[in-house]
Design a protein around this motif. Structure first.
Motif, PDB file in Angstrom:
ATOM      1  N   VAL A   1       0.873  -1.173   0.000  1.00  0.00           N
ATOM      2  CA  VAL A   1       0.000   0.000   0.000  1.00  0.00           C
ATOM      3  C   VAL A   1       0.906   1.217   0.000  1.00  0.00           C
ATOM      4  O   VAL A   1       1.767   1.356   0.879  1.00  0.00           O
ATOM      5  N   ARG A   2       0.727   2.081  -0.974  1.00  0.00           N
ATOM      6  CA  ARG A   2       1.540   3.297  -1.038  1.00  0.00           C
ATOM      7  C   ARG A   2       0.666   4.521  -0.817  1.00  0.00           C
ATOM      8  O   ARG A   2      -0.489   4.569  -1.268  1.00  0.00           O
ATOM      9  N   ILE A   3       1.251   5.516  -0.141  1.00  0.00           N
ATOM     10  CA  ILE A   3       0.581   6.792   0.097  1.00  0.00           C
ATOM     11  C   ILE A   3       1.345   7.866  -0.656  1.00  0.00           C
ATOM     12  O   ILE A   3       2.551   8.042  -0.455  1.00  0.00           O
ATOM     13  N   LEU A   4       0.632   8.575  -1.552  1.00  0.00           N
ATOM     14  CA  LEU A   4       1.229   9.662  -2.324  1.00  0.00           C
ATOM     15  C   LEU A   4       0.735  10.995  -1.791  1.00  0.00           C
ATOM     16  O   LEU A   4      -0.458  11.160  -1.512  1.00  0.00           O
TER      17      LEU A   4
ATOM     18  N   GLY B   1       2.479  14.010  -6.083  1.00  0.00           N
ATOM     19  CA  GLY B   1       2.582  12.569  -6.240  1.00  0.00           C
ATOM     20  C   GLY B   1       3.789  11.934  -5.598  1.00  0.00           C
ATOM     21  O   GLY B   1       4.134  10.791  -5.911  1.00  0.00           O
ATOM     22  N   LYS B   2       4.429  12.626  -4.647  1.00  0.00           N
ATOM     23  CA  LYS B   2       5.585  12.048  -3.971  1.00  0.00           C
ATOM     24  C   LYS B   2       5.136  10.915  -3.059  1.00  0.00           C
ATOM     25  O   LYS B   2       4.175  11.043  -2.303  1.00  0.00           O
ATOM     26  N   VAL B   3       5.847   9.766  -3.135  1.00  0.00           N
ATOM     27  CA  VAL B   3       5.547   8.633  -2.261  1.00  0.00           C
ATOM     28  C   VAL B   3       6.054   8.957  -0.859  1.00  0.00           C
ATOM     29  O   VAL B   3       7.267   9.135  -0.651  1.00  0.00           O
ATOM     30  N   CYS B   4       5.148   9.062   0.107  1.00  0.00           N
ATOM     31  CA  CYS B   4       5.565   9.392   1.468  1.00  0.00           C
ATOM     32  C   CYS B   4       5.512   8.199   2.410  1.00  0.00           C
ATOM     33  O   CYS B   4       6.067   8.250   3.510  1.00  0.00           O
ATOM     34  N   ARG B   5       4.828   7.128   2.019  1.00  0.00           N
ATOM     35  CA  ARG B   5       4.754   5.925   2.841  1.00  0.00           C
ATOM     36  C   ARG B   5       4.573   4.709   1.937  1.00  0.00           C
ATOM     37  O   ARG B   5       3.835   4.760   0.959  1.00  0.00           O
ATOM     38  N   THR B   6       5.249   3.633   2.277  1.00  0.00           N
ATOM     39  CA  THR B   6       4.982   2.333   1.668  1.00  0.00           C
ATOM     40  C   THR B   6       4.722   1.352   2.802  1.00  0.00           C
ATOM     41  O   THR B   6       5.572   1.177   3.668  1.00  0.00           O
ATOM     42  N   LEU B   7       3.541   0.778   2.800  1.00  0.00           N
ATOM     43  CA  LEU B   7       3.098  -0.090   3.892  1.00  0.00           C
ATOM     44  C   LEU B   7       3.095  -1.533   3.400  1.00  0.00           C
ATOM     45  O   LEU B   7       2.394  -1.864   2.450  1.00  0.00           O
ATOM     46  N   ARG B   8       3.895  -2.378   4.041  1.00  0.00           N
ATOM     47  CA  ARG B   8       4.050  -3.763   3.590  1.00  0.00           C
ATOM     48  C   ARG B   8       3.680  -4.720   4.721  1.00  0.00           C
ATOM     49  O   ARG B   8       4.416  -4.824   5.701  1.00  0.00           O
TER      50      ARG B   8
ATOM     51  N   LEU C   1      -6.288   4.279   7.602  1.00  0.00           N
ATOM     52  CA  LEU C   1      -6.530   3.694   6.289  1.00  0.00           C
ATOM     53  C   LEU C   1      -6.771   2.199   6.441  1.00  0.00           C
ATOM     54  O   LEU C   1      -6.077   1.526   7.198  1.00  0.00           O
ATOM     55  N   LEU C   2      -7.770   1.685   5.727  1.00  0.00           N
ATOM     56  CA  LEU C   2      -8.016   0.247   5.695  1.00  0.00           C
ATOM     57  C   LEU C   2      -7.528  -0.335   4.389  1.00  0.00           C
ATOM     58  O   LEU C   2      -7.630   0.302   3.338  1.00  0.00           O
ATOM     59  N   SER C   3      -7.020  -1.552   4.459  1.00  0.00           N
ATOM     60  CA  SER C   3      -6.611  -2.269   3.249  1.00  0.00           C
ATOM     61  C   SER C   3      -7.106  -3.707   3.345  1.00  0.00           C
ATOM     62  O   SER C   3      -7.324  -4.238   4.432  1.00  0.00           O
ATOM     63  N   ALA C   4      -7.292  -4.328   2.188  1.00  0.00           N
ATOM     64  CA  ALA C   4      -7.770  -5.709   2.123  1.00  0.00           C
ATOM     65  C   ALA C   4      -7.082  -6.391   0.952  1.00  0.00           C
ATOM     66  O   ALA C   4      -6.768  -5.746  -0.058  1.00  0.00           O
ATOM     67  N   GLY C   5      -6.859  -7.704   1.097  1.00  0.00           N
ATOM     68  CA  GLY C   5      -6.102  -8.374   0.048  1.00  0.00           C
ATOM     69  C   GLY C   5      -6.486  -9.826  -0.162  1.00  0.00           C
ATOM     70  O   GLY C   5      -7.303 -10.400   0.562  1.00  0.00           O
ATOM     71  N   LEU C   6      -5.855 -10.419  -1.163  1.00  0.00           N
ATOM     72  CA  LEU C   6      -6.113 -11.814  -1.490  1.00  0.00           C
ATOM     73  C   LEU C   6      -5.413 -12.763  -0.529  1.00  0.00           C
ATOM     74  O   LEU C   6      -5.513 -13.986  -0.680  1.00  0.00           O
TER      75      LEU C   6
END
Length: 367
Positions: A121-124, A129-136, A155-160
């Protein structure tokens, strides 16, 4: 009476969104990089073929600036002016590590979240459009992201990987992770007949009600999982709706009806449904649905028998909710790619994108 919006695309529409601004424009995007902008009457006001002809996977208007439209295709996010679709305004090439699946903007339009095939999950930061966070933390494709209303740093995220995560953007680890498979297995233990198989609950779409505290997640097992977020952003309660006979691909709360707890869902079974979940035990404070699949402190001061009694009552409440069914169930007849609630000329409506090149518009009954 359903209406068809035609002439905007020549390929299957994959995603659609509605502008919050007074113009009330609608944007859709499809296979092969086609983007169309529509008036509220369903007239095409602009069309654009993005360079590279990659499939468009998500579209999102800026809540703060309806004159900005973001479209993901491949690992790129293109910024468009929906009133003048002659070319892209700006391109964030390589915004995703791999192909982007979903976009979400916070309420101020200052942050753009994206979910990609790498699981990141990336936050721009916007503009720029600068990438300020990458959430792994996802171990498989991340399919969906959604900001919490009134909580700009949540922020919520969902995945396979069958995980739903709540993030505090000040940190690079989630505040909590919910494993849908744990919940699904318990549900299946009660319902499964000998020889019957269920699809795993791969998470496809996450949505947050306008109150900011209720989360819905559509999953491949046909269920829509509900979560209640309490004080301190803790996961308080969870439950599920038996929503579709095949995979549930879409779940979206509707912010403009009589209360925040109207939910639209769509699935691979070709059905579109409208649910009123205000009485679901996850939503109603009196219902204390047990949190499973997530770490939680042990209960104190209650006997084992009392806890078992509470759990049985909670299951009965959820079963009653499911048996009551949706308020509206539409046999759309085609696999649903995307749903978008919208106010069109003052009429509460639901836009449906499916395997065709047309949009279907269903007006809501009085709600």
């Amino acid at each position: 009476m359903a209406k068809l919006w035609r002439e905007g695309h020549s390929t299957a529409i994959l995603c659609v969104c509605a502008s919050p601004g007074p113009e009330g424009l609608v944007a859709s995007a499809s296979e092969g990089g086609e983007v169309a902008v529509w008036s509220q009457e369903g007239c095409v006001v602009g069309r654009l073929n993005l360079p590279g002809e990659e499939d468009c996977t998500s579209v999102a208007f800026s809540p703060a600036a309806p004159g900005l439209l973001y479209v993901s295709h491949g690992d790129t996010v293109s910024t468009l002016d929906p009133r003048n679709l002659k070319s892209t305004v700006e391109e964030f090439i390589g915004a995703g590590e791999e192909e982007i699946n979903a976009l979400a903007l916070n309420e101020s339009g200052s942050a753009l979240a994206l979910a990609d095939d790498s699981g990141a999950v990336r936050i721009l930061e916007l503009p720029g459009g600068k990438v300020c966070r990458t959430l792994r933390r996802h171990t498989n494709i991340c399919s969906s992201v959604a900001f919490r209303p009134h909580r700009p740093n949540n922020l919520l995220s969902a995945g396979l990987d069958m995980q739903v995560m709540l993030w505090g953007l000040q940190k690079t680890r989630p505040l909590w992770t919910l494993n849908l498979q744990d919940i699904a297995e318990e549900e299946d233990d009660h319902q499964q007949r000998p020889g019957q198989l269920f699809n795993p609950p791969l998470a496809h779409c996450v949505s947050v009600a306008s109150c900011g505290n209720i989360v819905a997640c559509a999953a491949e097992d046909g269920r829509v999982y509900l979560m209640r977020v309490g004080g301190g952003s803790k996961l308080e309660q969870q439950g599920a709706l038996k929503a579709h006979s095949q995979g549930a691909s879409q779940a979206h709360f509707i912010p403009f009806l009589s209360h925040p707890y109207w939910l639209a869902t769509g699935g691979n079974d070709g059905h579109v449904a409208l649910w009123e979940v205000s009485k679901h035990p996850v939503v109603t404070p009196e219902g204390k649905a047990k949190v499973k699949g997530a770490a939680a402190p042990p209960r104190k001061g209650k006997s084992k028998a009392k806890r078992k009694g509470e759990e049985a009552r909670e299951k009965d409440e959820a079963d009653v909710m499911d048996k009551s069914g949706p308020k509206v169930n539409i046999d759309h007849g085609d696999k649903v790619n995307w749903l978008c609630p919208a106010l069109l000329k003052g009429t509460a409506s639901l836009l449906v994108a499916d395997q065709s090149s047309s949009l279907t518009v269903y007006p809501f009954p009085e709600a």
